[in-house]
Design an enzyme around this catalytic site. Structure first.
Site, PDB file in Angstrom:
ATOM      1  N   GLY A 190       0.788  -1.241   0.000  1.00  0.00           N
ATOM      2  CA  GLY A 190       0.000   0.000   0.000  1.00  0.00           C
ATOM      3  C   GLY A 190       0.813   1.280   0.000  1.00  0.00           C
ATOM      4  O   GLY A 190       0.335   2.317   0.460  1.00  0.00           O
TER       5      GLY A 190
ATOM      6  N   ASN B 298       1.627   3.119  -2.588  1.00  0.00           N
ATOM      7  CA  ASN B 298       0.967   4.115  -3.450  1.00  0.00           C
ATOM      8  C   ASN B 298      -0.241   4.715  -2.745  1.00  0.00           C
ATOM      9  O   ASN B 298      -0.498   5.912  -2.844  1.00  0.00           O
ATOM     10  CB  ASN B 298       0.561   3.483  -4.788  1.00  0.00           C
ATOM     11  CG  ASN B 298       1.721   3.442  -5.765  1.00  0.00           C
ATOM     12  OD1 ASN B 298       2.153   4.479  -6.265  1.00  0.00           O
ATOM     13  ND2 ASN B 298       2.247   2.251  -6.021  1.00  0.00           N
TER      14      ASN B 298
ATOM     15  N   LEU C  51     -10.428  -7.351 -12.857  1.00  0.00           N
ATOM     16  CA  LEU C  51     -11.828  -6.956 -12.657  1.00  0.00           C
ATOM     17  C   LEU C  51     -12.647  -7.234 -13.918  1.00  0.00           C
ATOM     18  O   LEU C  51     -12.114  -7.314 -15.021  1.00  0.00           O
ATOM     19  CB  LEU C  51     -11.901  -5.473 -12.289  1.00  0.00           C
ATOM     20  CG  LEU C  51     -11.206  -5.120 -10.970  1.00  0.00           C
ATOM     21  CD1 LEU C  51     -11.178  -3.605 -10.769  1.00  0.00           C
ATOM     22  CD2 LEU C  51     -11.875  -5.807  -9.785  1.00  0.00           C
TER      23      LEU C  51
ATOM     24  N   ASN D  76      -5.747   3.096 -12.501  1.00  0.00           N
ATOM     25  CA  ASN D  76      -4.827   2.036 -12.085  1.00  0.00           C
ATOM     26  C   ASN D  76      -3.404   2.532 -12.298  1.00  0.00           C
ATOM     27  O   ASN D  76      -3.163   3.390 -13.143  1.00  0.00           O
ATOM     28  CB  ASN D  76      -5.055   0.780 -12.933  1.00  0.00           C
ATOM     29  CG  ASN D  76      -4.135  -0.369 -12.532  1.00  0.00           C
ATOM     30  OD1 ASN D  76      -3.944  -0.624 -11.335  1.00  0.00           O
ATOM     31  ND2 ASN D  76      -3.540  -1.047 -13.502  1.00  0.00           N
TER      32      ASN D  76
ATOM     33  N   HIS E 268       0.375   0.917 -13.222  1.00  0.00           N
ATOM     34  CA  HIS E 268       1.015  -0.312 -13.687  1.00  0.00           C
ATOM     35  C   HIS E 268       2.523  -0.064 -13.801  1.00  0.00           C
ATOM     36  O   HIS E 268       2.931   0.958 -14.351  1.00  0.00           O
ATOM     37  CB  HIS E 268       0.424  -0.723 -15.035  1.00  0.00           C
ATOM     38  CG  HIS E 268       0.980  -2.017 -15.521  1.00  0.00           C
ATOM     39  ND1 HIS E 268       0.571  -3.232 -15.008  1.00  0.00           N
ATOM     40  CD2 HIS E 268       1.942  -2.293 -16.426  1.00  0.00           C
ATOM     41  CE1 HIS E 268       1.258  -4.199 -15.602  1.00  0.00           C
ATOM     42  NE2 HIS E 268       2.095  -3.661 -16.465  1.00  0.00           N
TER      43      HIS E 268
HETATM   44  C1  GAR Z   1       3.156  -1.131  -7.529  1.00  0.00           C
HETATM   45  O1  GAR Z   1       4.452  -1.241  -8.057  1.00  0.00           O
HETATM   46  C2  GAR Z   1       2.126  -1.106  -8.631  1.00  0.00           C
HETATM   47  O2  GAR Z   1       2.577  -0.472  -9.799  1.00  0.00           O
HETATM   48  C3  GAR Z   1       1.944  -2.571  -8.883  1.00  0.00           C
HETATM   49  O3  GAR Z   1       1.958  -3.158  -7.610  1.00  0.00           O
HETATM   50  C4  GAR Z   1       2.791  -2.392  -6.754  1.00  0.00           C
HETATM   51  C5  GAR Z   1       2.025  -2.081  -5.488  1.00  0.00           C
HETATM   52  O4  GAR Z   1       2.841  -1.496  -4.534  1.00  0.00           O
HETATM   53  N1  GAR Z   1       0.714  -2.830  -9.547  1.00  0.00           N
HETATM   54  C6  GAR Z   1       0.534  -3.832 -10.413  1.00  0.00           C
HETATM   55  O5  GAR Z   1       1.409  -4.621 -10.690  1.00  0.00           O
HETATM   56  C7  GAR Z   1      -0.852  -3.902 -11.015  1.00  0.00           C
HETATM   57  N2  GAR Z   1      -0.875  -4.841 -12.078  1.00  0.00           N
HETATM   58  P1  GAR Z   1       2.213  -0.764  -3.273  1.00  0.00           P
HETATM   59  O6  GAR Z   1       1.248  -1.761  -2.637  1.00  0.00           O
HETATM   60  O7  GAR Z   1       3.371  -0.475  -2.371  1.00  0.00           O
HETATM   61  O8  GAR Z   1       1.520   0.473  -3.759  1.00  0.00           O
END
Ligand code: GAR
Length: 212
Positions: A11, A13, A92, A106, A108
């Site tokens: 979490g 982000n 989703l 989102n 990525h």
């Molecule tokens: C982030 O690097 C995000 O870009 C990626 O998961 C991580 C979450 O980190 N998302 C994906 O891969 C979506 N397909 P966080 O929980 O520390 O924010």
């Protein structure tokens, strides 16, 4: 505007976006945090910040549509205007995506359209790419394919492995995601007829591009 953040793990982000809300940079109320994992670390921060949390374990549902319908009901109950997927690792369905068309973002960890899906950092290294990055995009029914809002690149050095590259990319994620959310909350960025617009001007396929 009320926002919901969806997480599956750390979490970080979500933390960056919550900090921006708290600082008044994003004028929105974080009104719900959804996780598909009861032990997602980010739930602790959400609870500490006094934000209601909801756990939907995907294993409790017969199909993806049932899972999405249950989440939709909770999100509607909380009068959420914008859903922010922040490391939410579930695919989703239209059940949730359609009602939130233009109101779901989102992030990525790649320079889309390169490397949709998983293991983006290892794939960039294996391909001997010299740059990597992250993309914030509107969510459409096709996975990791929605119109981009912002994309930021980082340099890949010869010493980088998937772990170090992930760290570098995560750092820029924490800058671009709060900014993209701010623009959407302010109505500066919109999804219209399948394209992203900033201040009424169509964005290029990369969105606003921030170079390393
Ligand atoms: C982030 O690097 C995000 O870009 C990626 O998961 C991580 C979450 O980190 N998302 C994906 O891969 C979506 N397909 P966080 O929980 O520390 O924010």
């Amino acid at each position: 505007m009320k926002i919901a953040l969806f997480i599956s793990g750390r979490g970080s982000n979500m933390d960056a976006i919550l900090a921006s809300c708290q600082a008044g940079h994003i004028e929105a109320t974080p009104a719900l945090v959804v996780s598909n994992k009861a032990d997602a670390k980010g739930l602790l921060a959400a609870t500490a910040a006094g934000i209601p949390t909801a756990i939907f374990d995907h294993r409790d549902f017969a199909c993806r549509e049932d899972f999405d319908r249950a989440i939709l009901a909770r999100v509607q109950q909380a009068n959420i205007d914008l859903i922010i997927l922040a490391g939410f690792m579930r695919i989703l369905t239209p059940e949730l995506i359609k009602p939130f068309q233009g109101r779901m973002l989102n992030i990525h960890p790649s320079l889309l359209p390169k490397y949709p899906g998983l293991n983006t950092h290892q794939r960039a290294i294996d391909a001997k790419d010299t740059i990597a990055g992250a993309t914030v995009h509107f969510v459409i029914e096709e996975l990791d394919a929605g119109p981009a809002v912002i994309q930021a690149s980082v340099d890949i050095s010869e010493q980088d492995d998937a772990g170090s590259l992930q760290q570098k990319v995560l750092e820029v994620e924490h800058t671009i995601y709060p900014l993209a959310v701010k623009w959407v909350v302010e109505g500066r960025v919109r999804l219209q007829e399948g394209k992203a617009f900033l201040d009424g001007e169509p964005l290029p396929p990369s969105g606003v591009r921030i170079e390393a």
